[in-house]
Design a protein around this motif. Sequence first.
Motif, PDB file in Angstrom:
ATOM      1  N   THR A  39     -12.675  55.058   1.165  1.00 38.64           N
ATOM      2  CA  THR A  39     -13.887  54.474   1.743  1.00 38.64           C
ATOM      3  C   THR A  39     -14.043  55.109   3.120  1.00 38.64           C
ATOM      4  O   THR A  39     -13.056  55.426   3.780  1.00 38.64           O
ATOM      5  N   THR A  40     -15.274  55.314   3.518  1.00 34.26           N
ATOM      6  CA  THR A  40     -15.487  55.924   4.834  1.00 34.26           C
ATOM      7  C   THR A  40     -16.729  55.363   5.503  1.00 34.26           C
ATOM      8  O   THR A  40     -17.657  54.891   4.826  1.00 34.26           O
ATOM      9  N   ASP A  41     -16.726  55.395   6.808  1.00 33.62           N
ATOM     10  CA  ASP A  41     -17.903  54.957   7.555  1.00 33.62           C
ATOM     11  C   ASP A  41     -17.955  55.739   8.866  1.00 33.62           C
ATOM     12  O   ASP A  41     -16.937  56.222   9.355  1.00 33.62           O
ATOM     13  N   THR A  42     -19.151  55.860   9.410  1.00 30.85           N
ATOM     14  CA  THR A  42     -19.306  56.553  10.696  1.00 30.85           C
ATOM     15  C   THR A  42     -20.085  55.659  11.633  1.00 30.85           C
ATOM     16  O   THR A  42     -20.856  54.804  11.189  1.00 30.85           O
ATOM     17  N   TRP A  43     -19.873  55.810  12.900  1.00 33.19           N
ATOM     18  CA  TRP A  43     -20.674  55.086  13.883  1.00 33.19           C
ATOM     19  C   TRP A  43     -20.665  55.812  15.220  1.00 33.19           C
ATOM     20  O   TRP A  43     -19.912  56.762  15.418  1.00 33.19           O
ATOM     21  N   ILE A  44     -21.526  55.334  16.133  1.00 33.87           N
ATOM     22  CA  ILE A  44     -21.650  55.970  17.443  1.00 33.87           C
ATOM     23  C   ILE A  44     -21.132  55.011  18.504  1.00 33.87           C
ATOM     24  O   ILE A  44     -21.492  53.828  18.510  1.00 33.87           O
ATOM     25  N   SER A  45     -20.278  55.523  19.373  1.00 39.42           N
ATOM     26  CA  SER A  45     -19.695  54.664  20.414  1.00 39.42           C
ATOM     27  C   SER A  45     -20.678  54.475  21.564  1.00 39.42           C
ATOM     28  O   SER A  45     -21.742  55.110  21.601  1.00 39.42           O
ATOM     29  N   GLY A  46     -20.319  53.636  22.514  1.00 40.57           N
ATOM     30  CA  GLY A  46     -21.140  53.363  23.688  1.00 40.57           C
ATOM     31  C   GLY A  46     -21.395  54.620  24.515  1.00 40.57           C
ATOM     32  O   GLY A  46     -22.385  54.715  25.239  1.00 40.57           O
ATOM     33  N   GLN A  47     -20.468  55.582  24.427  1.00 38.56           N
ATOM     34  CA  GLN A  47     -20.635  56.846  25.179  1.00 38.56           C
ATOM     35  C   GLN A  47     -21.419  57.878  24.371  1.00 38.56           C
ATOM     36  O   GLN A  47     -21.364  59.073  24.673  1.00 38.56           O
ATOM     37  N   ASN A  48     -22.043  57.429  23.268  1.00 37.80           N
ATOM     38  CA  ASN A  48     -22.842  58.314  22.420  1.00 37.80           C
ATOM     39  C   ASN A  48     -21.998  59.369  21.685  1.00 37.80           C
ATOM     40  O   ASN A  48     -22.438  60.492  21.469  1.00 37.80           O
ATOM     41  N   TYR A 101     -18.072  58.912  15.525  1.00 37.86           N
ATOM     42  CA  TYR A 101     -16.712  58.767  14.980  1.00 37.86           C
ATOM     43  C   TYR A 101     -16.778  58.564  13.479  1.00 37.86           C
ATOM     44  O   TYR A 101     -17.739  58.012  12.952  1.00 37.86           O
ATOM     45  N   MET A 102     -15.702  58.992  12.808  1.00 41.98           N
ATOM     46  CA  MET A 102     -15.596  58.746  11.374  1.00 41.98           C
ATOM     47  C   MET A 102     -14.236  58.131  11.070  1.00 41.98           C
ATOM     48  O   MET A 102     -13.218  58.541  11.648  1.00 41.98           O
ATOM     49  N   CYS A 103     -14.229  57.152  10.190  1.00 47.62           N
ATOM     50  CA  CYS A 103     -12.967  56.541   9.768  1.00 47.62           C
ATOM     51  C   CYS A 103     -12.845  56.689   8.263  1.00 47.62           C
ATOM     52  O   CYS A 103     -13.799  56.404   7.528  1.00 47.62           O
TER      53      CYS A 103
END
Length: 304
Positions: free
Chosen positions: A220-229, A232-234
């Motif tokens: 399973t995988t997901d990506t997102w954007i941190s507060g510093q823009n 990331y991918m997990c």
Amino acid sequence: MESVVNDNVMIVDEINNSEDNSCEEDSEAKSKNDVDGDTMIKKKRMSSNPSISDDKIERKKTSYVWDHFQKTNDPNKVECNYCGKCIAFKPSNGISGMKNHITRCKRFPANLNRKQNLADFESKTITSPGGTSKTVKVPRCWQFDQDNCRKALARMLIVDELPFVFTEHEGFRYFCKQLCPEFVPPSRTTVTRDCYSIFIEERSELKDLLSKLSSRVCLTTDTWISGQNLGYMCLTAHFIDDRCTLHKKIIKFCPIPGHSGEIIGKSIEKCLNEWNLRRILTITIDNARSNDVSIQYLRRRITH
Ligand SMILES: [Zn+2]
């Protein structure tokens, strides 16, 4: 150490109080030491025996530390009776150097005993011949171990998701001092290193487990954007081992340069190569158009 030192003072006190001190001992004691008399004199003055004359008081100058040192040919040096080390000694400076050595000397008998065992109980499961098993408490010996404690602390930071600087917090340090004064809490730099060593250890164990796996792996995988823009991918691997135990392990957590399908696909492919994972059963991702592209990319790249 404190108690030992105090005991020694008590012993010296008692010897000095006793009437049957031989003259030989007294004269030897007098010649041995002409410093550190203050403490002993004060003790005498505070003692409840008024019959001791001032003359007698002046003769009780021997400090307990002299029981553990002997004079050398050099008048400015004394030798430790246990480790043989020569310690600088100046009559005008007192005996603090000698006292310090005694508390640190690794061959000093009281220091040898420092690592005391503590009785403790641990749980053990015992299986009877009939097949029934029960958990009982069995005694064991516990011994303080700085390395073990550091490992446990690093594990706590990982499991409880605490910041590395936690080990430098005043409250935590005070807590450690009350709990086990022998434990020296590591700095944030040291604990970071400890956490990294655990990561390396665990990764190698997981690699070993995956290489021996007879079942396929689901991802399973997901990506997102941190507060510093930053993107990331997990990537998480799910599998059952030979004992049918379900495992869920994060095998990659990394920054990615963008969220396009191909970039995600390439990142997953790179990770699978690092882990040498070939036997994939499913890949579960969010329902986004870019993810369709990454699945198509992976379909082309992963060959069974
Ligand atoms: Zn020594």
